[in-house]
Scaffold this motif. Structure first.
Motif, PDB file in Angstrom:
ATOM      1  N   MET A   1       0.816  -1.185   0.000  1.00 59.64           N
ATOM      2  CA  MET A   1       0.000   0.000   0.000  1.00 59.64           C
ATOM      3  C   MET A   1       0.863   1.254   0.000  1.00 59.64           C
ATOM      4  O   MET A   1       1.886   1.291   0.652  1.00 59.64           O
ATOM      5  CB  MET A   1      -0.882  -0.005   1.242  1.00 59.64           C
ATOM      6  N   LYS A   2       0.411   2.252  -0.707  1.00 58.45           N
ATOM      7  CA  LYS A   2       1.139   3.518  -0.753  1.00 58.45           C
ATOM      8  C   LYS A   2       0.688   4.416   0.394  1.00 58.45           C
ATOM      9  O   LYS A   2      -0.450   4.359   0.833  1.00 58.45           O
ATOM     10  CB  LYS A   2       0.878   4.231  -2.077  1.00 58.45           C
ATOM     11  N   ARG A   3       1.618   5.229   0.872  1.00 61.16           N
ATOM     12  CA  ARG A   3       1.310   6.209   1.931  1.00 61.16           C
ATOM     13  C   ARG A   3       1.369   7.607   1.332  1.00 61.16           C
ATOM     14  O   ARG A   3       2.282   7.931   0.563  1.00 61.16           O
ATOM     15  CB  ARG A   3       2.321   6.100   3.076  1.00 61.16           C
ATOM     16  N   TYR A   4       0.405   8.404   1.727  1.00 57.83           N
ATOM     17  CA  TYR A   4       0.313   9.773   1.230  1.00 57.83           C
ATOM     18  C   TYR A   4       0.156  10.742   2.392  1.00 57.83           C
ATOM     19  O   TYR A   4      -0.471  10.422   3.398  1.00 57.83           O
ATOM     20  CB  TYR A   4      -0.919   9.945   0.326  1.00 57.83           C
ATOM     21  N   GLU A   5       0.716  11.931   2.218  1.00 60.66           N
ATOM     22  CA  GLU A   5       0.360  13.039   3.078  1.00 60.66           C
ATOM     23  C   GLU A   5      -0.855  13.689   2.419  1.00 60.66           C
ATOM     24  O   GLU A   5      -0.857  13.941   1.211  1.00 60.66           O
ATOM     25  CB  GLU A   5       1.495  14.055   3.165  1.00 60.66           C
ATOM     26  N   LEU A   6      -1.893  13.936   3.205  1.00 63.16           N
ATOM     27  CA  LEU A   6      -3.107  14.561   2.703  1.00 63.16           C
ATOM     28  C   LEU A   6      -3.255  15.939   3.316  1.00 63.16           C
ATOM     29  O   LEU A   6      -3.211  16.088   4.543  1.00 63.16           O
ATOM     30  CB  LEU A   6      -4.336  13.709   3.051  1.00 63.16           C
ATOM     31  N   ILE A   7      -3.400  16.928   2.460  1.00 68.99           N
ATOM     32  CA  ILE A   7      -3.722  18.285   2.903  1.00 68.99           C
ATOM     33  C   ILE A   7      -5.137  18.557   2.407  1.00 68.99           C
ATOM     34  O   ILE A   7      -5.396  18.566   1.199  1.00 68.99           O
ATOM     35  CB  ILE A   7      -2.750  19.328   2.332  1.00 68.99           C
ATOM     36  N   ARG A   8      -6.054  18.753   3.350  1.00 73.67           N
ATOM     37  CA  ARG A   8      -7.447  19.014   3.008  1.00 73.67           C
ATOM     38  C   ARG A   8      -7.760  20.466   3.343  1.00 73.67           C
ATOM     39  O   ARG A   8      -7.583  20.901   4.478  1.00 73.67           O
ATOM     40  CB  ARG A   8      -8.369  18.096   3.787  1.00 73.67           C
ATOM     41  N   GLU A   9      -8.203  21.206   2.335  1.00 67.12           N
ATOM     42  CA  GLU A   9      -8.559  22.607   2.516  1.00 67.12           C
ATOM     43  C   GLU A   9     -10.056  22.756   2.275  1.00 67.12           C
ATOM     44  O   GLU A   9     -10.559  22.367   1.227  1.00 67.12           O
ATOM     45  CB  GLU A   9      -7.801  23.484   1.534  1.00 67.12           C
ATOM     46  N   MET A  10     -10.745  23.298   3.267  1.00 62.67           N
ATOM     47  CA  MET A  10     -12.178  23.556   3.152  1.00 62.67           C
ATOM     48  C   MET A  10     -12.368  25.064   3.058  1.00 62.67           C
ATOM     49  O   MET A  10     -11.946  25.800   3.950  1.00 62.67           O
ATOM     50  CB  MET A  10     -12.919  22.979   4.352  1.00 62.67           C
ATOM     51  N   PHE A  11     -12.972  25.523   1.977  1.00 62.70           N
ATOM     52  CA  PHE A  11     -13.120  26.945   1.721  1.00 62.70           C
ATOM     53  C   PHE A  11     -14.456  27.442   2.249  1.00 62.70           C
ATOM     54  O   PHE A  11     -15.506  26.920   1.908  1.00 62.70           O
ATOM     55  CB  PHE A  11     -12.998  27.233   0.222  1.00 62.70           C
ATOM     56  N   ASN A  12     -14.390  28.454   3.095  1.00 65.42           N
ATOM     57  CA  ASN A  12     -15.560  29.055   3.701  1.00 65.42           C
ATOM     58  C   ASN A  12     -15.796  30.397   3.022  1.00 65.42           C
ATOM     59  O   ASN A  12     -14.953  31.286   3.077  1.00 65.42           O
ATOM     60  CB  ASN A  12     -15.325  29.234   5.205  1.00 65.42           C
ATOM     61  N   ASN A  13     -16.952  30.554   2.419  1.00 65.29           N
ATOM     62  CA  ASN A  13     -17.254  31.798   1.696  1.00 65.29           C
ATOM     63  C   ASN A  13     -17.365  33.010   2.615  1.00 65.29           C
ATOM     64  O   ASN A  13     -17.174  34.139   2.190  1.00 65.29           O
ATOM     65  CB  ASN A  13     -18.550  31.642   0.903  1.00 65.29           C
ATOM     66  N   CYS A  14     -17.652  32.777   3.885  1.00 68.11           N
ATOM     67  CA  CYS A  14     -17.850  33.899   4.809  1.00 68.11           C
ATOM     68  C   CYS A  14     -16.540  34.585   5.194  1.00 68.11           C
ATOM     69  O   CYS A  14     -16.456  35.801   5.202  1.00 68.11           O
ATOM     70  CB  CYS A  14     -18.561  33.425   6.074  1.00 68.11           C
ATOM     71  N   CYS A  15     -15.520  33.805   5.530  1.00 68.47           N
ATOM     72  CA  CYS A  15     -14.281  34.422   6.011  1.00 68.47           C
ATOM     73  C   CYS A  15     -13.215  34.520   4.922  1.00 68.47           C
ATOM     74  O   CYS A  15     -12.240  35.237   5.092  1.00 68.47           O
ATOM     75  CB  CYS A  15     -13.736  33.683   7.227  1.00 68.47           C
ATOM     76  N   GLY A  16     -13.379  33.794   3.825  1.00 71.22           N
ATOM     77  CA  GLY A  16     -12.435  33.903   2.721  1.00 71.22           C
ATOM     78  C   GLY A  16     -11.152  33.105   2.884  1.00 71.22           C
ATOM     79  O   GLY A  16     -10.367  33.007   1.962  1.00 71.22           O
ATOM     80  N   LYS A  17     -10.906  32.541   4.062  1.00 69.72           N
ATOM     81  CA  LYS A  17      -9.699  31.748   4.294  1.00 69.72           C
ATOM     82  C   LYS A  17     -10.076  30.276   4.419  1.00 69.72           C
ATOM     83  O   LYS A  17     -11.081  29.943   5.039  1.00 69.72           O
ATOM     84  CB  LYS A  17      -9.011  32.177   5.585  1.00 69.72           C
ATOM     85  N   PRO A  18      -9.254  29.379   3.850  1.00 66.77           N
ATOM     86  CA  PRO A  18      -9.578  27.952   3.997  1.00 66.77           C
ATOM     87  C   PRO A  18      -9.182  27.423   5.376  1.00 66.77           C
ATOM     88  O   PRO A  18      -8.229  27.904   5.984  1.00 66.77           O
ATOM     89  CB  PRO A  18      -8.740  27.287   2.907  1.00 66.77           C
ATOM     90  N   GLN A  19      -9.953  26.438   5.849  1.00 69.03           N
ATOM     91  CA  GLN A  19      -9.535  25.667   7.015  1.00 69.03           C
ATOM     92  C   GLN A  19      -8.677  24.541   6.462  1.00 69.03           C
ATOM     93  O   GLN A  19      -9.076  23.883   5.500  1.00 69.03           O
ATOM     94  CB  GLN A  19     -10.733  25.079   7.746  1.00 69.03           C
ATOM     95  N   THR A  20      -7.516  24.313   7.057  1.00 63.69           N
ATOM     96  CA  THR A  20      -6.575  23.327   6.542  1.00 63.69           C
ATOM     97  C   THR A  20      -6.340  22.234   7.566  1.00 63.69           C
ATOM     98  O   THR A  20      -6.121  22.515   8.741  1.00 63.69           O
ATOM     99  CB  THR A  20      -5.239  24.009   6.180  1.00 63.69           C
TER     100      THR A  20
END
Length: 72
Positions: A1-20
């Protein structure tokens, strides 16, 4: 099995900055992994930039997310 680093960014239209969020994932099939994480109505597009990462851009009911997988 392969291993990955996952970076998940959720974009919030209200504050303009992603949660990471950062995590590690072990899988041999990223498409199946993503299907298991998403709701059926989500629209998902895969992008493969030249740096070797695999990016999934997701839109679900107007909420955007970006999943970036980099093999470890």
């Amino acid at each position: 099995m392969k291993r990955y680093e996952l970076i998940r960014e959720m974009f919030n239209n209200c504050c303009g900055k992603p949660q990471t969020f950062f995590s590690e994932v072990e899988t041999d099939d990223l498409d199946s992994y993503m299907k298991s994480c998403l709701q059926p109505e989500a629209v998902c597009e895969q992008i493969q930039p030249d740096n070797g990462s695999i990016i999934y851009e997701v839109d679900c009911a107007g909420l955007r997310s970006k999943y970036t997988f980099t093999e470890i």
